[in-house]
Design an enzyme around this catalytic site. Sequence first.
Site, PDB file in Angstrom:
ATOM      1  N   GLY A   7       0.824  -1.222   0.000  1.00  0.00           N
ATOM      2  CA  GLY A   7       0.000   0.000   0.000  1.00  0.00           C
ATOM      3  C   GLY A   7       0.846   1.255   0.000  1.00  0.00           C
ATOM      4  N   THR A   9       1.627   3.259  -2.346  1.00  0.00           N
ATOM      5  CA  THR A   9       1.174   4.373  -3.187  1.00  0.00           C
ATOM      6  C   THR A   9       0.008   5.147  -2.574  1.00  0.00           C
ATOM      7  N   ASP A  12      -1.206   6.952   3.428  1.00  0.00           N
ATOM      8  CA  ASP A  12      -0.344   6.607   4.570  1.00  0.00           C
ATOM      9  C   ASP A  12       0.995   6.043   4.104  1.00  0.00           C
ATOM     10  N   SER A  81     -10.096   0.805   0.629  1.00  0.00           N
ATOM     11  CA  SER A  81     -10.262   1.535   1.892  1.00  0.00           C
ATOM     12  C   SER A  81     -11.511   2.416   1.935  1.00  0.00           C
ATOM     13  N   TYR A  92     -14.771  -8.485  -3.281  1.00  0.00           N
ATOM     14  CA  TYR A  92     -13.451  -7.907  -3.569  1.00  0.00           C
ATOM     15  C   TYR A  92     -12.851  -7.297  -2.291  1.00  0.00           C
ATOM     16  N   THR A 124      -8.808  -0.403  12.063  1.00  0.00           N
ATOM     17  CA  THR A 124      -9.564   0.838  11.887  1.00  0.00           C
ATOM     18  C   THR A 124     -10.639   1.025  12.951  1.00  0.00           C
ATOM     19  N   GLU A 126     -13.455   1.851  12.307  1.00  0.00           N
ATOM     20  CA  GLU A 126     -14.697   1.320  11.735  1.00  0.00           C
ATOM     21  C   GLU A 126     -15.099  -0.004  12.389  1.00  0.00           C
ATOM     22  N   TYR A 152     -16.627  -3.321   4.523  1.00  0.00           N
ATOM     23  CA  TYR A 152     -15.234  -2.926   4.789  1.00  0.00           C
ATOM     24  C   TYR A 152     -14.839  -3.288   6.214  1.00  0.00           C
ATOM     25  N   LYS A 156     -12.187  -6.054   7.737  1.00  0.00           N
ATOM     26  CA  LYS A 156     -11.086  -5.607   8.607  1.00  0.00           C
ATOM     27  C   LYS A 156     -11.149  -6.299   9.977  1.00  0.00           C
ATOM     28  N   HIS A 182      -7.868   9.607   9.437  1.00  0.00           N
ATOM     29  CA  HIS A 182      -6.770  10.559   9.286  1.00  0.00           C
ATOM     30  C   HIS A 182      -6.664  10.995   7.842  1.00  0.00           C
ATOM     31  N   ARG A 187      -4.963  12.840   0.718  1.00  0.00           N
ATOM     32  CA  ARG A 187      -6.130  11.979   0.880  1.00  0.00           C
ATOM     33  C   ARG A 187      -6.796  11.744  -0.475  1.00  0.00           C
TER      34      ARG A 187
HETATM   35  P1  NAP Z   1      -5.467   4.587   0.570  1.00  0.00           P
HETATM   36  O1  NAP Z   1      -4.963   5.951   0.314  1.00  0.00           O
HETATM   37  O2  NAP Z   1      -6.740   4.128  -0.054  1.00  0.00           O
HETATM   38  O3  NAP Z   1      -4.287   3.565   0.158  1.00  0.00           O
HETATM   39  C1  NAP Z   1      -4.520   2.193   0.033  1.00  0.00           C
HETATM   40  C2  NAP Z   1      -3.311   1.569  -0.612  1.00  0.00           C
HETATM   41  O4  NAP Z   1      -3.555   0.181  -0.797  1.00  0.00           O
HETATM   42  C3  NAP Z   1      -2.970   2.129  -2.005  1.00  0.00           C
HETATM   43  O5  NAP Z   1      -1.578   2.124  -2.170  1.00  0.00           O
HETATM   44  C4  NAP Z   1      -3.582   1.087  -2.933  1.00  0.00           C
HETATM   45  O6  NAP Z   1      -3.007   1.055  -4.222  1.00  0.00           O
HETATM   46  C5  NAP Z   1      -3.248  -0.157  -2.147  1.00  0.00           C
HETATM   47  N1  NAP Z   1      -4.017  -1.332  -2.537  1.00  0.00           N
HETATM   48  C6  NAP Z   1      -5.340  -1.470  -2.704  1.00  0.00           C
HETATM   49  N2  NAP Z   1      -5.660  -2.714  -3.038  1.00  0.00           N
HETATM   50  C7  NAP Z   1      -4.494  -3.403  -3.075  1.00  0.00           C
HETATM   51  C8  NAP Z   1      -4.151  -4.744  -3.371  1.00  0.00           C
HETATM   52  N3  NAP Z   1      -5.074  -5.643  -3.714  1.00  0.00           N
HETATM   53  N4  NAP Z   1      -2.844  -5.110  -3.298  1.00  0.00           N
HETATM   54  C9  NAP Z   1      -1.893  -4.221  -2.987  1.00  0.00           C
HETATM   55  N5  NAP Z   1      -2.153  -2.929  -2.711  1.00  0.00           N
HETATM   56  C10 NAP Z   1      -3.438  -2.531  -2.751  1.00  0.00           C
HETATM   57  O7  NAP Z   1      -5.621   4.326   2.140  1.00  0.00           O
HETATM   58  P2  NAP Z   1      -4.920   5.095   3.390  1.00  0.00           P
HETATM   59  O8  NAP Z   1      -5.817   6.208   3.805  1.00  0.00           O
HETATM   60  O9  NAP Z   1      -3.506   5.360   3.059  1.00  0.00           O
HETATM   61  O10 NAP Z   1      -5.049   3.981   4.508  1.00  0.00           O
HETATM   62  C11 NAP Z   1      -4.023   3.009   4.692  1.00  0.00           C
HETATM   63  C12 NAP Z   1      -4.599   1.804   5.418  1.00  0.00           C
HETATM   64  O11 NAP Z   1      -5.128   2.204   6.676  1.00  0.00           O
HETATM   65  C13 NAP Z   1      -5.742   1.113   4.698  1.00  0.00           C
HETATM   66  O12 NAP Z   1      -5.625  -0.275   4.969  1.00  0.00           O
HETATM   67  C14 NAP Z   1      -6.987   1.655   5.360  1.00  0.00           C
HETATM   68  O13 NAP Z   1      -8.051   0.720   5.263  1.00  0.00           O
HETATM   69  C15 NAP Z   1      -6.497   1.830   6.786  1.00  0.00           C
HETATM   70  N6  NAP Z   1      -7.125   2.900   7.560  1.00  0.00           N
HETATM   71  C16 NAP Z   1      -7.211   4.149   7.050  1.00  0.00           C
HETATM   72  C17 NAP Z   1      -7.734   5.161   7.814  1.00  0.00           C
HETATM   73  C18 NAP Z   1      -7.832   6.576   7.293  1.00  0.00           C
HETATM   74  O14 NAP Z   1      -8.607   7.354   7.849  1.00  0.00           O
HETATM   75  N7  NAP Z   1      -7.043   6.947   6.290  1.00  0.00           N
HETATM   76  C19 NAP Z   1      -8.187   4.904   9.121  1.00  0.00           C
HETATM   77  C20 NAP Z   1      -8.039   3.604   9.631  1.00  0.00           C
HETATM   78  C21 NAP Z   1      -7.500   2.612   8.838  1.00  0.00           C
HETATM   79  P3  NAP Z   1      -3.464   2.093  -5.375  1.00  0.00           P
HETATM   80  O15 NAP Z   1      -2.726   3.374  -5.082  1.00  0.00           O
HETATM   81  O16 NAP Z   1      -3.000   1.420  -6.616  1.00  0.00           O
HETATM   82  O17 NAP Z   1      -4.946   2.250  -5.273  1.00  0.00           O
HETATM   83  O1  F7E Z   2     -16.766   9.451   5.388  1.00  0.00           O
HETATM   84  C1  F7E Z   2     -20.021  11.075   5.636  1.00  0.00           C
HETATM   85  C2  F7E Z   2     -19.985   9.571   5.572  1.00  0.00           C
HETATM   86  O2  F7E Z   2     -15.746   8.404   3.389  1.00  0.00           O
HETATM   87  C3  F7E Z   2     -16.811  10.108   6.644  1.00  0.00           C
HETATM   88  C4  F7E Z   2     -11.632   5.492   5.600  1.00  0.00           C
HETATM   89  O3  F7E Z   2     -10.307   5.976   5.625  1.00  0.00           O
HETATM   90  O4  F7E Z   2     -12.066   6.290   7.819  1.00  0.00           O
HETATM   91  C5  F7E Z   2     -12.487   6.387   6.479  1.00  0.00           C
HETATM   92  O5  F7E Z   2     -13.850   5.962   6.346  1.00  0.00           O
HETATM   93  C6  F7E Z   2     -18.252  10.447   7.011  1.00  0.00           C
HETATM   94  C7  F7E Z   2     -19.232   9.269   6.861  1.00  0.00           C
HETATM   95  O6  F7E Z   2     -14.620   8.205   5.660  1.00  0.00           O
HETATM   96  C8  F7E Z   2     -20.212  12.322   2.258  1.00  0.00           C
HETATM   97  O7  F7E Z   2     -21.308   9.022   5.529  1.00  0.00           O
HETATM   98  C9  F7E Z   2     -21.211  12.686   4.141  1.00  0.00           C
HETATM   99  O8  F7E Z   2     -20.124   9.274   7.939  1.00  0.00           O
HETATM  100  O9  F7E Z   2     -14.574  10.360   4.497  1.00  0.00           O
HETATM  101  P1  F7E Z   2     -15.403   9.143   4.641  1.00  0.00           P
HETATM  102  P2  F7E Z   2     -15.088   6.943   6.528  1.00  0.00           P
HETATM  103  O10 F7E Z   2     -16.264   6.285   5.975  1.00  0.00           O
HETATM  104  O11 F7E Z   2     -15.160   7.414   7.945  1.00  0.00           O
HETATM  105  C10 F7E Z   2     -12.098   4.978   8.386  1.00  0.00           C
HETATM  106  C11 F7E Z   2     -11.554   5.080   9.801  1.00  0.00           C
HETATM  107  C12 F7E Z   2     -11.408   3.965   7.557  1.00  0.00           C
HETATM  108  O12 F7E Z   2     -10.862   2.991   8.064  1.00  0.00           O
HETATM  109  C13 F7E Z   2     -11.648   4.053   6.094  1.00  0.00           C
HETATM  110  O13 F7E Z   2     -10.630   3.346   5.378  1.00  0.00           O
HETATM  111  O14 F7E Z   2     -18.723  11.438   6.089  1.00  0.00           O
HETATM  112  N1  F7E Z   2     -20.275  11.723   4.353  1.00  0.00           N
HETATM  113  N2  F7E Z   2     -21.194  13.055   2.855  1.00  0.00           N
HETATM  114  C14 F7E Z   2     -19.631  11.476   3.201  1.00  0.00           C
HETATM  115  N3  F7E Z   2     -18.609  10.646   2.918  1.00  0.00           N
HETATM  116  C15 F7E Z   2     -18.145  10.651   1.634  1.00  0.00           C
HETATM  117  N4  F7E Z   2     -17.091   9.852   1.321  1.00  0.00           N
HETATM  118  N5  F7E Z   2     -18.696  11.449   0.665  1.00  0.00           N
HETATM  119  C16 F7E Z   2     -19.748  12.305   0.927  1.00  0.00           C
HETATM  120  O15 F7E Z   2     -20.220  13.027   0.054  1.00  0.00           O
END
Ligand code: NAP
Ligand code: F7E
Length: 338
Positions: A7, A9, A12, A81, A92, A124, A126, A152, A156, A182, A187
Amino acid sequence: MIALIFGITGQDGSYLSELLLEKGYTVVGVMRRSSSFNTSRIDHIRDKLILVYGDVSDTACVFELINKFKPNEIYNLAAQSHVAVSFQLEKYTMDVDALGPLNILQAVRMSNLIDKCKVYQASTSELYGNTLITHNLTSLDENSPMNPVSPYAIAKLYAYHMVKHYRKAFNMFVVNGILQNHESSRRGDNFVTKKIVLWAKYGWFSTSLKEEKNKLHIGRLDSSRDWSHAKDMVRGMWSILQQSEPEDFVLGSGVRTTVRSFIEKVCSKFGAKVEWRGEGIDEQGYINDELAIVVDPKYYRPNELSDLVGNPTKAKEKLNWQPEYTIDTLIDERVENS
Ligand code: NAP
Ligand code: F7E
């Protein structure tokens, strides 16, 4: 020290790579083959990284990479994600987010790297689902009940439990970082905070023409999240792997903000105030008496997680981890750099 990042690219992956390079690691990153380039977040450090093609859901590929590089640390950040997308891509999401981590755990175990290699799994907040509401809690810590409400989070949760199982059954150094949301200027564009910042900076406030295409179409305004900066979180990920004993940690700011309030804060950076009129799906946001924000049920999820806020006390005490960004400085950075 060799770190292998699945991950790399992603948001994070890019910040973690910068951090590990600063610390002198050899960083090997697994990137997916894509029909268009997917390395924009790491292009500035590309010459310092070893990049290999791979996919976490391809068992043989994961085994081969781990055997070839014999890393000291593996960070599994690879995931489908997006929570809303997971409702449309159930299997998937399971293949990548649940079975992907299993591939990594098995590969480390079966390659006799148990004593050499530590594994970080991107868990997460979540996982908790609506536990704050159903259990009348004030914040979520490592012991709070987990009740996932999306494909999702269900995927997880499988990975989270496999990590715990591997730790106990095979005495491996494998850990869950249970991270609250985060964000950053890196993002993905379809997460809510990025969508709002892009709308404000390149849509509404960039032109005097207030056409339909300049309006923000948004889902649930009253969802709240605990938003931190991704840079703070990757510091925490690294610290979690440097402990003498493998343990899971919650990372978050401990501060909740609603989507509505996030919009208001971003607009205030542009000197504007939002006036809300109506309720539910009829609610609309006006700026200077012009219709700017429209609630669109298209962005509602079949099952909504309404409220999240983390309790990072354990991380503060044991890792000496503390976020540097506040919600306001996070928004400053986003508006500046997006
Ligand atoms: P992100 O920007 O969506 O990055 C996900 C990464 O995983 C990308 O490099 C993507 O590649 C790669 N990927 C997806 N499917 C893959 C596969 N089958 N094999 C190998 N690589 C694959 O997510 P992030 O925000 O950096 O988050 C990093 C991790 O933390 C994720 O596991 C996410 O679920 C978890 N997480 C995120 C948050 C948050 O708020 N950001 C919070 C809690 C947990 P491409 O660039 O090619 O798409
Ligand atoms: O939504 C509401 C939506 O898609 C946040 C991932 O990194 O954090 C992330 O998941 C909130 C939700 O993030 C729109 O319904 C309203 O209540 O930015 P989000 P997420 O679903 O919290 C967790 C911790 C992860 O682990 C995940 O990988 O915002 N919302 N209006 C919307 N959300 C989106 N995307 N778009 C809207 O227009």
